[in-house]
Design an enzyme around this catalytic site. Structure first.
Site, PDB file in Angstrom:
ATOM      1  N   GLN A 101       0.851  -1.186   0.000  1.00 52.46           N
ATOM      2  CA  GLN A 101       0.000   0.000   0.000  1.00 52.46           C
ATOM      3  C   GLN A 101       0.889   1.239   0.000  1.00 52.46           C
ATOM      4  O   GLN A 101       1.668   1.448   0.933  1.00 52.46           O
ATOM      5  CB  GLN A 101      -0.903   0.002   1.234  1.00 52.46           C
ATOM      6  CG  GLN A 101      -1.914   1.131   1.271  1.00 52.46           C
ATOM      7  CD  GLN A 101      -2.730   1.114   2.552  1.00 52.46           C
ATOM      8  OE1 GLN A 101      -2.214   1.392   3.627  1.00 52.46           O
ATOM      9  NE2 GLN A 101      -4.005   0.774   2.444  1.00 52.46           N
ATOM     10  N   TYR A 185      -5.766  10.609   5.074  1.00 51.76           N
ATOM     11  CA  TYR A 185      -4.457  10.912   4.518  1.00 51.76           C
ATOM     12  C   TYR A 185      -4.618  11.773   3.263  1.00 51.76           C
ATOM     13  O   TYR A 185      -5.715  12.188   2.916  1.00 51.76           O
ATOM     14  CB  TYR A 185      -3.679   9.622   4.287  1.00 51.76           C
ATOM     15  CG  TYR A 185      -3.467   8.848   5.576  1.00 51.76           C
ATOM     16  CD1 TYR A 185      -2.930   9.484   6.693  1.00 51.76           C
ATOM     17  CD2 TYR A 185      -3.844   7.516   5.687  1.00 51.76           C
ATOM     18  CE1 TYR A 185      -2.764   8.804   7.894  1.00 51.76           C
ATOM     19  CE2 TYR A 185      -3.679   6.821   6.889  1.00 51.76           C
ATOM     20  CZ  TYR A 185      -3.142   7.472   7.988  1.00 51.76           C
ATOM     21  OH  TYR A 185      -2.972   6.798   9.172  1.00 51.76           O
ATOM     22  N   LEU A 309     -13.880  -5.645  10.638  1.00 53.70           N
ATOM     23  CA  LEU A 309     -14.454  -6.566  11.621  1.00 53.70           C
ATOM     24  C   LEU A 309     -15.127  -7.764  10.965  1.00 53.70           C
ATOM     25  O   LEU A 309     -16.221  -8.174  11.350  1.00 53.70           O
ATOM     26  CB  LEU A 309     -15.436  -5.833  12.539  1.00 53.70           C
ATOM     27  CG  LEU A 309     -14.810  -4.869  13.544  1.00 53.70           C
ATOM     28  CD1 LEU A 309     -15.883  -4.230  14.419  1.00 53.70           C
ATOM     29  CD2 LEU A 309     -13.773  -5.564  14.411  1.00 53.70           C
ATOM     30  N   ARG A 332      -6.877  -7.549  12.315  1.00 54.17           N
ATOM     31  CA  ARG A 332      -6.661  -7.912  13.717  1.00 54.17           C
ATOM     32  C   ARG A 332      -7.015  -9.363  14.024  1.00 54.17           C
ATOM     33  O   ARG A 332      -6.401  -9.993  14.881  1.00 54.17           O
ATOM     34  CB  ARG A 332      -7.429  -6.955  14.629  1.00 54.17           C
ATOM     35  CG  ARG A 332      -6.655  -5.662  14.866  1.00 54.17           C
ATOM     36  CD  ARG A 332      -7.459  -4.636  15.628  1.00 54.17           C
ATOM     37  NE  ARG A 332      -8.045  -3.677  14.716  1.00 54.17           N
ATOM     38  CZ  ARG A 332      -8.500  -2.487  15.099  1.00 54.17           C
ATOM     39  NH1 ARG A 332      -8.418  -2.123  16.356  1.00 54.17           N
ATOM     40  NH2 ARG A 332      -9.020  -1.661  14.226  1.00 54.17           N
TER      41      ARG A 332
END
Length: 381
Positions: A101, A185, A309, A332
């Site tokens: 990325q 960003y 998620l 995660r």
């Protein structure tokens, strides 16, 4: 037995994803002057051995000042290429694809690592602050440093940064690149009217606000080989009045697709401005961004990746079966369980779930399944 879509290969341009599980970019903030360290090698080896189909190396600065923190990886120097090549080889050794990325942090650059507070760096500190740039001189949060509004030379320097970083990504052997246009960003701040107050050709209406994003995409695609895909990570909605809407993102996706971008990786939020109408998003729920990937996939007829998620294998499979996305990005949950692909294969009743693993693991784990493990009976005294 029908193979679940999660474990069905996906062909794109000249590459093949062996399954639809993708390691989402996860900033580790442990690089040294942009260079890969032993931490990164171990971090990625866990996922490669776990059976993912592809992985995306964390947000990587296209210029030195475009990094978020002093610990962020970079592709702004040829010295970064060997370390990145090692990560690519870790994934290729297990038949997985590797992407990176690339982006510019804009007004969110020059900040501390998350576990050091994630606030703006201060002049005179152990890690010196540096000047940040943005479409307009609006701080990311109240009390933060005010970025300098970009001028003509800045546009050229950032475009050149993306061009050079793409060349280096190719030299490192990556199979695809992802342009970072999300999370507050630089490119995201051009697209959102909450952070872009320019009155020139790079501001104003939707066409003006997406102009620089499209120029960057054209720059990357002009360097990147035709047989390799380009992804775009987008904040598909700002979750704030007056900010980006899903319809805006669908319009952007159509323009990106026309310029050779293959996949939109759909995220949300990140445009923290401190203005009165910027309301915090509701607490996230599992799969809370899937509807964005679905909207872009149908509205722009574009391949999408769902993220946010996604933790349960049945949930991931349902997303694919419903036609809401083509790839599933996990972050995660893979940190907590790098063998998530194996557990997903078992949950979805893949005929030989161990086949997702490297053969040395698969061989011994298959044999383990032939043995019934029972605790020894308690000894009487």
């Amino acid at each position: 037995m029908t193979t679940p879509l999660l474990f069905t290969p996906l062909d794109m341009r000249g590459v093949r994803f062996k399954n639809r599980i993708v390691v989402s970019p996860m900033c580790q903030y442990l690089a040294v002057e942009g260079r890969i360290q032993d931490w990164h090698r171990g971090h990625h080896a866990r996922f490669a051995l776990g059976g993912v189909g592809a992985a995306i190396v964390e947000a990587t600065g296209v210029t030195r000042e475009g990094r978020i923190t002093w610990g962020c990886t970079g592709l702004y120097d040829d010295a970064h290429v060997p370390g990145m090549r090692e990560i690519v080889e870790i994934y290729h050794a297990q038949g997985a694809l590797a992407g990176v990325q690339i982006g510019h942090a804009g007004r969110k650059a020059s900040t501390a690592r998350p576990w050091e507070g994630a606030g703006p760096l201060e002049p005179g500190g152990p890690e010196q602050a540096w000047e940040t740039i943005a479409p307009s001189a609006i701080p990311a949060r109240p009390g933060w440093h005010t970025p300098r509004a970009m001028e003509a030379a800045d546009f050229e320097r950032v475009r050149e940064g993306f061009r050079a970083a793409t060349h280096r990504a190719l030299a490192a052997g990556f199979d695809f690149v992802e342009i970072h246009g999300a999370h507050g960003y630089l490119l995201h701040t051009f697209f959102s009217a909450l952070s872009n107050r320019r009155t020139d050709a790079y501001g104003g209406d939707l066409a003006g606000r997406m102009r620089f994003l499209l120029e960057v995409a054209e720059t990357v695609r002009s360097v990147w080989p035709e047989e390799k895909p380009v992804f775009y990570r987008a904040t598909a909605t700002d979750d704030a009045e007056g900010g980006i809407t899903l319809d805006d993102t669908i319009a952007l996706a159509r323009e990106l697709k026309a310029r050779g971008v293959d996949v939109m990786d759909c995220s949300s939020g990140g445009i923290i401005t401190g203005v009165a109408n910027a309301q915090p998003a509701a607490p996230p729920k599992p799969g809370h961004q899937v509807h964005l990937a679905a909207g872009v996939r149908r509205g722009a007829d574009m391949t999408t990746m769902a993220v946010g998620l996604i933790v349960d294998p049945h949930q991931a499979e349902e997303i694919l079966q419903a036609g809401d996305a083509d790839l599933i990005a996990i972050a995660r949950e893979l940190m907590a369980d790098p063998n998530w692909p194996l557990h997903a294969a078992k949950a979805l009743c893949v005929e030989d779930p161990y086949a997702v693993l490297p053969e040395p693991y698969a061989f011994y784990l298959r044999r383990r399944g032939e043995v019934s493990y029972r605790p020894a009976p308690a000894q009487r005294t």
